[in-house]
Write a protein that holds these residues in place. Structure first.
Motif, short mmCIF file in Angstrom:
data_model
loop_
_atom_site.label_atom_id
_atom_site.label_comp_id
_atom_site.label_asym_id
_atom_site.label_seq_id
_atom_site.Cartn_x
_atom_site.Cartn_y
_atom_site.Cartn_z
N ALA B 30 0.82 -1.21 0.00
CA ALA B 30 0.00 0.00 0.00
C ALA B 30 0.86 1.26 0.00
N TYR B 31 2.10 1.18 0.47
CA TYR B 31 2.94 2.39 0.51
C TYR B 31 2.82 3.17 -0.79
N PRO B 32 2.67 4.50 -0.71
CA PRO B 32 2.52 5.29 -1.94
C PRO B 32 3.70 5.07 -2.88
N PRO B 33 3.46 4.76 -4.14
CA PRO B 33 4.55 4.53 -5.08
C PRO B 33 5.53 5.71 -5.16
#
Lengths: 161, 161
Positions: B30-33
């Protein structure tokens, strides 16, 4: 007359006092029963959390805190926690807060709401969330150390918005 | 020769580069790209997380990050994330890291390990965690916005230690 509104800085001491009174009981939240006001503020009040209060005749009788459940590619799912002052239980305050939080989350663009840590012995809360459209989507064995009952299962609950 | 060891400050740039290369793909975390190195450091490297590296001939080919899944009355359950450098996949590095993390968690006194966000389309990882004793204990609908596949379910996985 019960009203729900966004918390402002002037509410924070009352909210932190309510937070402390809830977590010290060690029967519904994982937060350490002896946590500091600074920790509580970080978990409940500081961004990205958005804190709200339930106010009755000028007294803060409940609070909820809404935030994304994950960062980035999971931030379309909201997470929310609710606390009602023990002496105001049984009046439907949690239900009003839940309905308000669902509308707030929808307005903020969230697509769903997820609770990660609903203690299995907290049956009143589970029934209440179910009445508000939540389904149990997971059960984690013994994930909570209940201060009286010991190891207790935890439910993951979810609903679309 | 693959070796797993605790990460030290000198490893952080390589770990953050690996982190960036994994999350930019937007298909497993889920970490923002587009998250910053500062965010990545907070999520993966800073306490209470304990970062480890998998090293092969002096190159960092993988990393894992171990932490309590909840504070306080839930901190007996560990959480862990694993990343393998794309060019070193298929060599069993994630499996070695998983086994190492389970031993580390046990030594640290954790009673269980929980993954909160295993993307349902990441079938290789799911099979791997199952081989390491994890069971699917929950399924959250559409909790992940996969960059190519769109809304994708997420599993909660768990094992006792």
């Amino acid at each position: 007359m019960l009203a729900i509104r966004a918390a402002v800085a002037a509410d924070f001491p009352a909210v932190l006092d309510l937070f402390r009174r809830i977590v010290v009981s060690g029967d519904t939240y994982a937060y350490p029963p002896d946590c500091s006001p600074e920790q509580a503020q970080r978990w409940w009040l500081d961004p990205p959390a958005r804190p709200f209060v339930a106010e009755d005749d000028g007294r803060i009788v409940g609070t909820y805190s809404l935030k994304p459940n994950q960062p980035g590619l999971g931030d379309h799912v909201a997470n929310c926690g609710y606390m009602t002052a023990p002496e105001f239980r049984g009046r439907g305050i949690a239900s009003v807060m839940c309905a308000h939080s669902l509308a707030t989350a929808r307005d903020a663009g969230f697509a769903a709401m997820q609770f990660n840590f609903v203690v299995a012995s907290n049956t009143g809360a589970i029934r209440l969330w179910q009445r508000h459209g939540f389904a149990i989507v997971g059960r984690v064995p013994a994930a909570f150390r209940h201060v009286r009952d010991g190891p207790t299962d935890v439910f993951v609950m979810h609903r679309l918005l």
